[in-house]
Scaffold this active site. Structure first.
Site, PDB file in Angstrom:
ATOM      1  N   ARG A   1      10.050 123.229 -28.108  1.00 43.11           N
ATOM      2  CA  ARG A   1       9.756 122.134 -27.178  1.00 43.11           C
ATOM      3  C   ARG A   1       8.713 122.635 -26.182  1.00 43.11           C
ATOM      4  O   ARG A   1       8.921 123.657 -25.522  1.00 43.11           O
ATOM      5  CB  ARG A   1      10.995 121.720 -26.390  1.00 43.11           C
TER       6      ARG A   1
ATOM      7  N   ASP B   1      -4.272 112.165 -26.910  1.00 41.39           N
ATOM      8  CA  ASP B   1      -2.916 112.716 -26.903  1.00 41.39           C
ATOM      9  C   ASP B   1      -2.438 112.671 -28.351  1.00 41.39           C
ATOM     10  O   ASP B   1      -2.105 111.613 -28.879  1.00 41.39           O
ATOM     11  CB  ASP B   1      -2.045 111.842 -25.993  1.00 41.39           C
TER      12      ASP B   1
ATOM     13  N   GLU C   1       2.470 133.301 -13.226  1.00 37.27           N
ATOM     14  CA  GLU C   1       1.467 132.299 -12.800  1.00 37.27           C
ATOM     15  C   GLU C   1       0.077 132.876 -12.976  1.00 37.27           C
ATOM     16  O   GLU C   1      -0.147 134.076 -12.806  1.00 37.27           O
ATOM     17  CB  GLU C   1       1.701 131.906 -11.348  1.00 37.27           C
TER      18      GLU C   1
ATOM     19  N   LYS D   1       6.942 118.279 -32.249  1.00 40.05           N
ATOM     20  CA  LYS D   1       7.112 117.097 -33.112  1.00 40.05           C
ATOM     21  C   LYS D   1       6.664 117.476 -34.534  1.00 40.05           C
ATOM     22  O   LYS D   1       7.235 118.389 -35.108  1.00 40.05           O
ATOM     23  CB  LYS D   1       6.337 115.924 -32.531  1.00 40.05           C
TER      24      LYS D   1
ATOM     25  N   TYR E   1       7.994 135.960 -14.298  1.00 37.19           N
ATOM     26  CA  TYR E   1       7.020 135.048 -13.672  1.00 37.19           C
ATOM     27  C   TYR E   1       5.623 135.442 -14.113  1.00 37.19           C
ATOM     28  O   TYR E   1       5.307 136.635 -14.178  1.00 37.19           O
ATOM     29  CB  TYR E   1       7.102 135.122 -12.145  1.00 37.19           C
TER      30      TYR E   1
ATOM     31  N   THR F   1       2.255 117.827 -27.787  1.00 34.67           N
ATOM     32  CA  THR F   1       3.488 118.599 -27.693  1.00 34.67           C
ATOM     33  C   THR F   1       3.468 119.563 -28.879  1.00 34.67           C
ATOM     34  O   THR F   1       2.676 119.416 -29.808  1.00 34.67           O
ATOM     35  CB  THR F   1       4.738 117.706 -27.777  1.00 34.67           C
TER      36      THR F   1
END
Ligand code: DSN
Length: 478
Positions: free
Chosen positions: A279, A241, A66, A273, A64, A270
């Site tokens: 991903r 984007d 955060e 691509k 974790y 992203t």
């Protein structure tokens, strides 16, 4: 590094997985076979490097983290800090960005982080200042109520879905459309191109808080300098984007007015691509939005995925190598060769061609819907996806278009001559497929007829086309 090492790494991994759940190991192996054998023309897919894939499969997944680098809500994040800082540094250097946030898990998440960073900067911060408090917990109930109404009452102007915009740019089925009052700009019906005067007019009338540039199915360059001027003229924040074309920006195919990074206040993408990473998502921004962007987790994101950030660092390091620019240029050369091949055989293309990595065929010229064409191509070993065309009479489900893209085949090493052969295969399938009727005799938008022996023959030809360019040539799972 020896090619044997790659093969050993994946074989060993599968052996370990097989000992627990053999069906998962089988599915992983089968996926490699499928990807190796099909002509992958999905514009948003690619093949990440073995190093990128391996960076994801390890114990970073257990952590974790955060918060942000050096400022975590959990102890023991020193190694996560290392990979997150590396990924951000590579991203900043690669794109010439002031700030990079590499935690988003996907493009949708990256866009949500960006929207909320802008809302926090433009709506929440002024409200806190006005109320003379430091944070939202210090607002009175009445001020908090008023702020929540303000946050939910903002406007966004983005490209319409059928012109190639994306669902996350304020469309009702997506959360962005429930958050924002949205208007769209389309494309010129005659040319299929963005009409910047019309965008400026829409911006003047609508006065959006955010002007969104970027697309998932527009086959042309976009002039981001002009869009920034339009945003400035109405006091909008300009967001781009670039998920689809980030690889072309990274590879310096899109420069100057066509590179969004110097022009936009905030850029999302992203990483899987044309950029060819794992991903995931990413946000780049101007310094004034950096603090708000860094609040992405836990504002809208669940805990960051350190294993994916490690893979982002690897992939971004790969994209900084000189050969990536060559790859990016070949993506466009291939898309243009594919477009030429289709046009010369009589296909109708939206905008008549392409400047980027994708080509949009209007398959109504073949008497088919997008759905019929997509399935017929799939039967023939050619993987594409159906997509709306501007003013599409068949809507977003059946559509009238097929979107094809070259990032994946270019990674395999196919070149312009093979794109012409690919165009021949696609055109043959589409001319030999006929729309079929429903059982009551009405025309079906889904049913079609294609001779199975022809489909098999095309699939064999597709495999032959791929044979000289093996996918992951070093990896042998048998
Ligand atoms: N799924 C991506 C695409 O195919 O364009 C974006 O949502």
């Amino acid at each position: 590094m020896s090619r044997n090492a790659e093969s050993t790494a994946f074989r060993s991994a599968l052996e370990v997985i097989r000992a627990v759940e053999p069906r998962v190991a089988d599915a992983i192996g089968a996926e490699l076979t499928d990807q190796r054998e099909s002509l992958k023309l999905i514009a948003s897919e690619n093949y990440a490097s073995p190093a990128t894939l391996l960076a994801m499969g390890n114990w970073f997944s257990d952590k974790y983290a955060e918060g942000t680098v050096g400022r975590r809500f959990y102890a023991g994040c020193q190694n996560v800090d290392t990979v997150e800082a590396l990924a951000a540094e590579h991203a900043r250097e690669l794109f010439g960005a002031a700030h990079a946030y590499v935690q988003p898990h996907s493009g949708i998440d990256a866009n949500l982080v960006a929207f909320w960073a802008v809302l926090a900067d433009r709506v929440e911060s002024p409200a806190l200042k006005k109320a003379q408090v430091r944070q939202v917990n210090d607002l009175t109930e009445a001020d908090w109520f008023a702020l929540r109404r303000e946050l939910g009452n903002q406007r966004m102007l983005g490209m319409s879905l059928d012109a190639g915009g994306h669902l996350t740019h304020g469309f009702r089925p997506n959360i962005s459309g429930k958050m924002f009052d949205q208007r769209s700009y389309g494309t010129d019906p005659a040319t299929g191109l963005i009409d910047y005067d019309r965008v400026a007019e829409a911006a003047r009338e609508f006065k959006p808080l955010i002007l969104v540039g970027g697309y998932s199915a527009y086959p042309r360059k976009v002039n981001f300098r002009i869009l920034r001027e339009i945003a400035d003229s109405v006091g909008a924040t300009f967001m781009v984007d670039m998920a689809h074309f980030a690889g072309l920006v990274a590879g310096k195919v899109f420069t100057g007015d066509f590179d969004p990074v110097p022009h936009a206040h905030i850029v999302t993408t992203t990483t899987h691509k044309s950029l060819r990473g794992p991903r995931g998502g990413m946000v780049l921004c101007q310094p004034e939005l950096a603090d708000q962007v860094d609040r992405g987790c836990p504002m809208v994101l669940g805990g960051p995925l350190p294993h994916v950030m490690a893979a982002k660092a690897v992939a971004l390091a790969e994209a900084r190598r000189p050969d990536f620019a060559d790859y990016a240029q070949r993506i466009v050369d291939n898309a243009q060769a594919l477009a030429e091949g289709l046009l010369s055989r009589g296909a109708t293309l939206v905008t008549g061609g392409t400047d980027n990595h994708l080509v949009l065929i209007d398959v109504s010229g073949y008497g088919l819907t997008g759905r019929q064409a997509e399935q017929a191509l799939l039967d023939s070993g050619i993987v594409t996806n159906r997509n709306s065309v501007p003013q599409d009479p068949n809507g977003a489900w059946y559509t009238s278009g097929i979107r094809i893209g070259t990032p994946a085949l270019t990674t395999r090493g196919l070149g312009t001559a093979e794109m012409d052969q690919t165009a021949e295969l696609i055109h043959t399938v589409l001319t030999q497929t006929t729309a079929a009727a429903n059982s009551d005799g009405t025309p079906s938008k889904a049913k079609y007829a294609l001779d199975p022996s022809l489909a098999d023959k095309i699939a064999r030809q597709a495999t032959d086309l791929l044979a000289p360019h093996p996918l992951y040539p070093a990896i042998n799972l048998t």
